[in-house]
Enzyme design. Structure first.
Site, PDB file in Angstrom:
ATOM      1  N   CYS A  87     -11.082   2.936  -0.589  1.00  0.00           N
ATOM      2  CA  CYS A  87      -9.701   3.301  -0.255  1.00  0.00           C
ATOM      3  C   CYS A  87      -9.374   2.500   0.989  1.00  0.00           C
ATOM      4  O   CYS A  87     -10.176   2.466   1.932  1.00  0.00           O
ATOM      5  CB  CYS A  87      -9.613   4.802   0.019  1.00  0.00           C
ATOM      6  SG  CYS A  87      -8.012   5.318   0.665  1.00  0.00           S
ATOM      7  N   GLU A 118      -3.508   9.052   8.162  1.00  0.00           N
ATOM      8  CA  GLU A 118      -2.059   8.905   8.353  1.00  0.00           C
ATOM      9  C   GLU A 118      -1.585   9.714   9.565  1.00  0.00           C
ATOM     10  O   GLU A 118      -0.542   9.417  10.146  1.00  0.00           O
ATOM     11  CB  GLU A 118      -1.299   9.325   7.087  1.00  0.00           C
ATOM     12  CG  GLU A 118      -1.491   8.383   5.899  1.00  0.00           C
ATOM     13  CD  GLU A 118      -0.656   7.095   5.994  1.00  0.00           C
ATOM     14  OE1 GLU A 118       0.455   7.133   6.543  1.00  0.00           O
ATOM     15  OE2 GLU A 118      -1.137   6.050   5.504  1.00  0.00           O
ATOM     16  N   ASP A 162       0.873  -1.184   0.000  1.00  0.00           N
ATOM     17  CA  ASP A 162       0.000   0.000   0.000  1.00  0.00           C
ATOM     18  C   ASP A 162       0.906   1.228   0.000  1.00  0.00           C
ATOM     19  O   ASP A 162       2.091   1.147   0.312  1.00  0.00           O
ATOM     20  CB  ASP A 162      -0.905   0.018   1.242  1.00  0.00           C
ATOM     21  CG  ASP A 162      -1.845   1.221   1.247  1.00  0.00           C
ATOM     22  OD1 ASP A 162      -2.287   1.652   0.160  1.00  0.00           O
ATOM     23  OD2 ASP A 162      -2.131   1.764   2.336  1.00  0.00           O
ATOM     24  N   SER A 163       0.299   2.370  -0.325  1.00  0.00           N
ATOM     25  CA  SER A 163       1.072   3.600  -0.272  1.00  0.00           C
ATOM     26  C   SER A 163       1.317   4.031   1.180  1.00  0.00           C
ATOM     27  O   SER A 163       2.174   4.869   1.425  1.00  0.00           O
ATOM     28  CB  SER A 163       0.329   4.707  -1.021  1.00  0.00           C
ATOM     29  OG  SER A 163      -0.986   4.816  -0.518  1.00  0.00           O
ATOM     30  N   HIS A 205      -7.513   3.055   3.350  1.00  0.00           N
ATOM     31  CA  HIS A 205      -7.401   3.832   4.586  1.00  0.00           C
ATOM     32  C   HIS A 205      -8.763   4.038   5.248  1.00  0.00           C
ATOM     33  O   HIS A 205      -8.837   4.264   6.452  1.00  0.00           O
ATOM     34  CB  HIS A 205      -6.813   5.214   4.300  1.00  0.00           C
ATOM     35  CG  HIS A 205      -5.334   5.208   4.055  1.00  0.00           C
ATOM     36  ND1 HIS A 205      -4.757   4.572   2.986  1.00  0.00           N
ATOM     37  CD2 HIS A 205      -4.316   5.781   4.748  1.00  0.00           C
ATOM     38  CE1 HIS A 205      -3.448   4.751   3.032  1.00  0.00           C
ATOM     39  NE2 HIS A 205      -3.150   5.478   4.081  1.00  0.00           N
ATOM     40  N   CYS A 253      -4.181  -1.420  -2.094  1.00  0.00           N
ATOM     41  CA  CYS A 253      -4.316   0.016  -2.335  1.00  0.00           C
ATOM     42  C   CYS A 253      -5.270   0.175  -3.520  1.00  0.00           C
ATOM     43  O   CYS A 253      -4.996  -0.344  -4.613  1.00  0.00           O
ATOM     44  CB  CYS A 253      -2.943   0.611  -2.661  1.00  0.00           C
ATOM     45  SG  CYS A 253      -2.990   2.357  -3.118  1.00  0.00           S
TER      46      CYS A 253
HETATM   47  N1  DGL Z   1      -4.475   3.497   0.303  1.00  0.00           N
HETATM   48  C1  DGL Z   1      -4.749   4.230  -0.900  1.00  0.00           C
HETATM   49  C2  DGL Z   1      -6.011   3.695  -1.557  1.00  0.00           C
HETATM   50  O1  DGL Z   1      -6.523   2.654  -1.185  1.00  0.00           O
HETATM   51  C3  DGL Z   1      -4.866   5.699  -0.735  1.00  0.00           C
HETATM   52  C4  DGL Z   1      -3.700   6.424  -0.151  1.00  0.00           C
HETATM   53  C5  DGL Z   1      -3.013   7.354  -1.117  1.00  0.00           C
HETATM   54  O2  DGL Z   1      -3.645   8.272  -1.683  1.00  0.00           O
HETATM   55  O3  DGL Z   1      -1.830   7.142  -1.311  1.00  0.00           O
HETATM   56  O4  DGL Z   1      -6.503   4.296  -2.485  1.00  0.00           O
END
Ligand code: DGL
Length: 274
Positions: free
Chosen positions: A188, A154, A13-14, A190, A76
């Site tokens: 997302c 975050e 993931d990011s 997150h 992600c």
């Molecule tokens: N975790 C990323 C997602 O599921 C979003 C986080 C980011 O924008 O880097 O889209």
């Protein structure tokens, strides 16, 4: 991987939102070693171009493959929406994304032809990956970009008045565009961390919706892929995890441990370049 040895699953993931997917994978495929990479130095992906997202995602995925991943889970939505074909082409191992499992989870929770409201990053919304996947399953979709939510998660502000206020604005706008929506898809990884706050806000707006996230559905899709590609993988063993982050390992350790409910242990700092 050799016969009867532990499978290594790469999870990418990011940031640390992908831990929502790891949390679902651990009980479902316990006999595995997991390597989790959060590309925190280059987050957010959700406000970047397709080319940049694909480059970052492929670099991260190649690192996980080089560490011995037999299979890769793109935990992600943004990387899945913008770069799944690039990732599948770049890697000689099975690559599983979160969008198709998320859309199938929405289908399972919806009445036929109903409308699903999708909250996601700007890049995911612009790609219309969810609208396409939901429409292919016979559902209607309204997509809403919520760019402030990832930085709030975050920051660890999952239970905070500022986050509640931001959610109120986003959900009011989204519900005005889709007043007949039946389900709310957290597009997302997150956003599941905000589920209690989202539920609270929807109740305050007097508009309860069935909330869906793709974590469990992605874990089930991964288990299916493991059975298909690695029928001889060891069946009984405790999961083990190695964590990498490309920035602030202390923060990753602190927030990630609180989220997973147990200490992450060491988080390795990784430099993937700019
Ligand atoms: N975790 C990323 C997602 O599921 C979003 C986080 C980011 O924008 O880097 O889209």
């Amino acid at each position: 991987m050799t016969n009867q040895t532990k499978l290594t699953i790469g999870v990418f993931d990011s940031g640390f939102g992908g831990l929502t997917v790891l949390r679902a994978l651990l009980p479902l495929i316990p006999a595995s070693h997991y390597i989790y990479l959060g590309d925190t130095a280059r987050l957010p992906y959700g406000s970047k171009s397709r080319e940049t997202i694909a480059r970052y995602a492929v670099e991260s995925a190649k690192f996980l493959h080089a560490q011995g991943a037999d299979l890769l889970v793109i935990a992600c939505n943004t990387a899945t929406a913008l770069a799944l074909p690039d990732l599948q082409q770049a890697l000689p191992i099975p690559v599983i994304g979160v969008i198709q499992p998320g859309a199938e989870a929405a289908l399972a929770a919806s009445s036929p032809s109903s409308r699903t409201l999708v909250l996601a990053t700007a890049a995911t919304v612009q790609s219309h990956a969810y609208a396409e996947a939901l429409t292919a399953l016979g559902l209607h979709a309204t997509e809403k970009a919520c760019p402030l939510l990832v930085p709030l998660v975050e920051e660890g502000w999952t239970n905070h008045p500022v986050t509640d206020e931001v959610l109120k604005i986003y959900l009011n706008e989204a519900l005005a565009a889709a007043p007949n929506a039946e389900t709310l898809l957290l597009g997302c990884t997150h956003y599941p961390l905000l589920e209690p706050a989202i539920r609270r806000t929807l109740a305050n707006l007097n508009h309860p919706l069935t909330i869906i996230d793709s974590a469990d559905a992605t874990a089930r899709a991964t288990a299916k892929a493991v059975r298909r590609h690695f029928p001889n993988a060891a069946a009984a063993a405790q999961p083990t995890c190695t964590f990498y982050a490309t920035d602030s390992v202390e923060k990753f350790q602190r927030l990630g441990s609180a989220f997973l409910g147990h200490p992450l242990g060491e988080v390795h700092l990784l430099d993937l370049g700019g």
